[in-house]
Design a protein around this motif. Sequence first.
Motif, mmCIF file in Angstrom:
data_model
loop_
_atom_site.group_PDB
_atom_site.id
_atom_site.type_symbol
_atom_site.label_atom_id
_atom_site.label_comp_id
_atom_site.label_asym_id
_atom_site.label_seq_id
_atom_site.Cartn_x
_atom_site.Cartn_y
_atom_site.Cartn_z
ATOM 1 N N PRO A 3 0.833 -1.194 0.000
ATOM 2 C CA PRO A 3 0.000 0.000 0.000
ATOM 3 C C PRO A 3 0.876 1.256 0.000
ATOM 4 C CG PRO A 3 -0.629 -1.509 1.771
ATOM 5 C CD PRO A 3 0.634 -2.020 1.169
ATOM 6 N N ASP A 4 0.372 2.360 -0.599
ATOM 7 C CA ASP A 4 1.107 3.616 -0.616
ATOM 8 C C ASP A 4 1.234 4.196 0.779
ATOM 9 O OD1 ASP A 4 1.415 3.480 -3.358
ATOM 10 O OD2 ASP A 4 -0.411 4.611 -3.752
ATOM 11 N N ASN A 5 0.234 4.015 1.601
ATOM 12 C CA ASN A 5 0.195 4.549 2.949
ATOM 13 C C ASN A 5 0.635 3.466 3.932
ATOM 14 O OD1 ASN A 5 -0.576 5.349 5.531
ATOM 15 N ND2 ASN A 5 -2.473 6.301 4.839
ATOM 16 N N PRO A 6 1.747 3.688 4.650
ATOM 17 C CA PRO A 6 2.209 2.657 5.593
ATOM 18 C C PRO A 6 1.187 2.295 6.660
ATOM 19 C CG PRO A 6 3.947 4.229 5.172
ATOM 20 C CD PRO A 6 2.699 4.772 4.523
ATOM 21 N N GLU A 7 0.348 3.248 7.052
ATOM 22 C CA GLU A 7 -0.685 2.937 8.041
ATOM 23 C C GLU A 7 -1.695 1.937 7.466
ATOM 24 O OE1 GLU A 7 -0.774 3.807 11.275
ATOM 25 O OE2 GLU A 7 0.974 5.109 11.173
ATOM 26 N N MET A 8 -1.962 2.021 6.165
ATOM 27 C CA MET A 8 -2.826 1.028 5.515
ATOM 28 C C MET A 8 -2.116 -0.316 5.464
ATOM 29 S SD MET A 8 -5.732 2.312 5.011
ATOM 30 C CE MET A 8 -6.442 1.018 4.030
ATOM 31 N N GLY A 9 -0.793 -0.282 5.325
ATOM 32 C CA GLY A 9 -0.009 -1.508 5.378
ATOM 33 C C GLY A 9 -0.152 -2.181 6.734
ATOM 34 N N LEU A 10 -0.236 -1.364 7.774
ATOM 35 C CA LEU A 10 -0.429 -1.890 9.124
ATOM 36 C C LEU A 10 -1.785 -2.570 9.244
ATOM 37 C CD1 LEU A 10 0.773 -2.154 11.924
ATOM 38 C CD2 LEU A 10 -0.191 0.075 12.476
ATOM 39 N N LEU A 11 -2.808 -1.968 8.674
ATOM 40 C CA LEU A 11 -4.138 -2.579 8.669
ATOM 41 C C LEU A 11 -4.106 -3.906 7.909
ATOM 42 C CD1 LEU A 11 -7.157 -2.512 9.293
ATOM 43 C CD2 LEU A 11 -7.469 -1.138 7.231
ATOM 44 N N ALA A 12 -3.451 -3.910 6.761
ATOM 45 C CA ALA A 12 -3.320 -5.151 5.985
ATOM 46 C C ALA A 12 -2.563 -6.200 6.787
ATOM 47 C CB ALA A 12 -2.617 -4.873 4.656
ATOM 48 N N ALA A 13 -1.559 -5.777 7.544
ATOM 49 C CA ALA A 13 -0.797 -6.708 8.372
ATOM 50 C C ALA A 13 -1.674 -7.322 9.460
ATOM 51 C CB ALA A 13 0.401 -6.007 9.003
ATOM 52 N N ALA A 14 -2.548 -6.511 10.049
ATOM 53 C CA ALA A 14 -3.448 -7.022 11.085
ATOM 54 C C ALA A 14 -4.393 -8.064 10.506
ATOM 55 C CB ALA A 14 -4.238 -5.878 11.716
ATOM 56 N N VAL A 15 -4.928 -7.790 9.337
ATOM 57 C CA VAL A 15 -5.824 -8.742 8.675
ATOM 58 C C VAL A 15 -5.053 -10.013 8.325
ATOM 59 C CG1 VAL A 15 -7.203 -9.156 6.595
ATOM 60 C CG2 VAL A 15 -7.397 -6.987 7.820
ATOM 61 N N SER A 16 -3.839 -9.848 7.815
ATOM 62 C CA SER A 16 -3.006 -10.992 7.456
ATOM 63 C C SER A 16 -2.682 -11.837 8.682
ATOM 64 C CB SER A 16 -1.718 -10.510 6.793
ATOM 65 O OG SER A 16 -0.924 -11.592 6.404
#
Length: 100
Positions: A3-16
């Motif tokens: 994701p372009d936004n690292p905070e969205m990457g964090l959300l994706a990490a939580a889901v993962s």
Amino acid sequence: MEPDNPEMGLLAAAVSTQEVSRRTAAISKSLPGQDAIGEYDLAAMVTDLEQVGQQCRQASGAIVAVLRLRGKTWQEIGELLGLARQGAQQRYSQPETDTE
């Protein structure tokens, strides 16, 4: 794809992370006695575990990226992971944009 936004990457990490937990629990529950596992079952399990490992690596990378944005040093991240500063930096840094 990151994701372009690292905070969205964090959300994706939580889901993962939730998906990894679900999948590893399912793999563990499906394990019969060692002698009863057939070759096909072993191949399916190793494939599943490799996919789970990839998800874990992606989730870890996303979380480390956010920790760096929030001011954590490579020394602090290394300590969290049981690695030396250099080991954490080599594993998770993005060489073209991240220096310390």
